[in-house]
Design an enzyme around this catalytic site. Structure first.
Site, PDB file in Angstrom:
ATOM      1  N   LYS A 221       1.486  -1.057  -0.418  1.00 36.17           N
ATOM      2  CA  LYS A 221       0.086   0.243   0.240  1.00 36.17           C
ATOM      3  C   LYS A 221       0.958   1.103  -0.027  1.00 36.17           C
ATOM      4  O   LYS A 221       0.291   2.562  -0.361  1.00 36.17           O
ATOM      5  CB  LYS A 221      -0.698   0.016   1.207  1.00 36.17           C
ATOM      6  CG  LYS A 221      -0.604   0.511   2.765  1.00 36.17           C
ATOM      7  CD  LYS A 221       0.427   1.022   3.240  1.00 36.17           C
ATOM      8  CE  LYS A 221       0.838   1.081   4.725  1.00 36.17           C
ATOM      9  NZ  LYS A 221       1.249   2.615   5.023  1.00 36.17           N
TER      10      LYS A 221
ATOM     11  N   THR B 113      -3.408   5.911   3.446  1.00 34.16           N
ATOM     12  CA  THR B 113      -2.394   6.304   3.005  1.00 34.16           C
ATOM     13  C   THR B 113      -2.647   6.728   1.779  1.00 34.16           C
ATOM     14  O   THR B 113      -1.710   7.673   1.005  1.00 34.16           O
ATOM     15  CB  THR B 113      -1.270   5.427   2.735  1.00 34.16           C
ATOM     16  OG1 THR B 113      -1.845   4.089   2.497  1.00 34.16           O
ATOM     17  CG2 THR B 113      -0.835   4.937   4.458  1.00 34.16           C
TER      18      THR B 113
END
Length: 317
Positions: free
Chosen positions: A183, A240
């Site tokens: 990620k 994020t």
């Protein structure tokens, strides 16, 4: 394990935040880090404004943590193997919980295998998921994934959970590791899109295709699909890729805007290179990771990267 002090190796923002959160709940915490003067100041330079509670004991040397119960290894992924070889040998009999996200560039394995290769004799676990150190330190509600393949996972889950820090347990260590690692790569790409002013539609498409890429590679490595759809994968990806608090997103945004990124630990930079190598070994296409790997190495510019992604062959979703 009940009543035992918890050790934290690493006094960066995340290590300090975890120490503060656990101590606030009444647990004795032994914290070790390289920052000079931390014991006297009771405040880390990495997390200004956050005072260490009295229950946090600042250890003078890392071997003091061996007297604790479980030990949280809160350091960058690329530093973990070297730390265990050079300074962490006294800790290998304890239950170890890695709090880093990434893939070791030299060995192409995650933190659990790094700890095992170092000779860990206790439980080996990974703590990952959507979280910012500042939120944890402030006592804001946070949910994380604790990945542990051994029978000690349940005890660790209870030892490390607090009123504001809720841990979900999984035995899929590979899935949790890869979700947390990959990620960061997609977050850099999302930052590039934002920094270049390409619009929210482009970011949504990038994150969606990035998630598909994460799942494809993780499943090829043996991860369970449901793990990637959980906190350590999709949950962390959402956080994020949407917040400038993310160092990976901020790094990408600087690249996208044509600025020099601020020097800091950005795990997605090394992970992008590692992911490309893993994907090649598995004969899997990872166009977003490949684009990020070339961008951070300044092999291509933002315009060229966007053109490359948009000109890929049309296919069924």
């Amino acid at each position: 394990m009940t009543g035992a002090a918890i050790g934290v190796a690493g006094a960066g923002a995340f290590g300090v935040a975890l120490a503060v959160a656990l101590a606030r709940d009444g647990t004795t915490v032994r914290l070790w880090g390289r920052e000079a003067g931390l014991a006297a100041r009771r405040e880390s330079l990495r997390l200004p404004g956050v005072r260490l509670p009295e229950a946090v004991e600042v250890a003078e040397n890392v071997s003091a943590l061996a007297e604790s119960g479980p030990i949280l290894l809160a350091m960058p992924m690329q530093a973990l193997r070297g730390f265990l070889a050079a300074e962490g040998r006294d800790l290998l009999a304890s239950d170890l919980v890695a709090c880093c996200k990434g893939i070791d560039l030299e060995t192409l394995v995650g933190p659990a295998e790094v700890m095992q290769a170092a000779g860990a004799r206790g439980a080996v676990a990974v703590l990952t998921g959507p979280s910012f150190a500042a939120d944890i330190a402030r006592g804001l509600p946070t949910a994380l994934t604790l990945a542990c393949a051994g029978p000690q996972g349940k005890a660790l889950q209870h030892a490390l959970s607090t009123a504001a820090l809720r841990l979900y347990r999984t035995e899929d260590v590979i899935g949790a590791e890869l979700g947390g690692a990959l990620k960061n790569v997609i977050a850099i790409a999302a930052g590039v899109v934002a920094g270049a002013g390409l619009g929210e539609s482009a970011r949504a498409a990038l994150v969606t295709r990035g998630y598909a890429e994460m799942a494809r590679l993780a499943e090829a490595m043996g991860a369970r699909p449901e793990t990637l759809a959980g906190l350590s994968g999709l949950g962390d990806l959402i956080l994020t890729c949407t917040s400038p608090q993310s160092r990976n997103f901020a790094h990408g945004a600087a690249l996208g805007a044509g600025r020099v990124p601020v020097a800091a630990t950005v795990e997605g930079v090394a992970t992008a290179r590692a992911a490309v190598r893993l994907a090649a070994a598995k004969k899997i296409e990872v166009p977003v990771a490949a684009m990020v790997a070339r961008l951070v190495e300044a092999e291509i510019g933002v315009g060229e990267a966007v053109t490359a992604l948009m000109s890929r062959p049309l296919k069924q979703e």
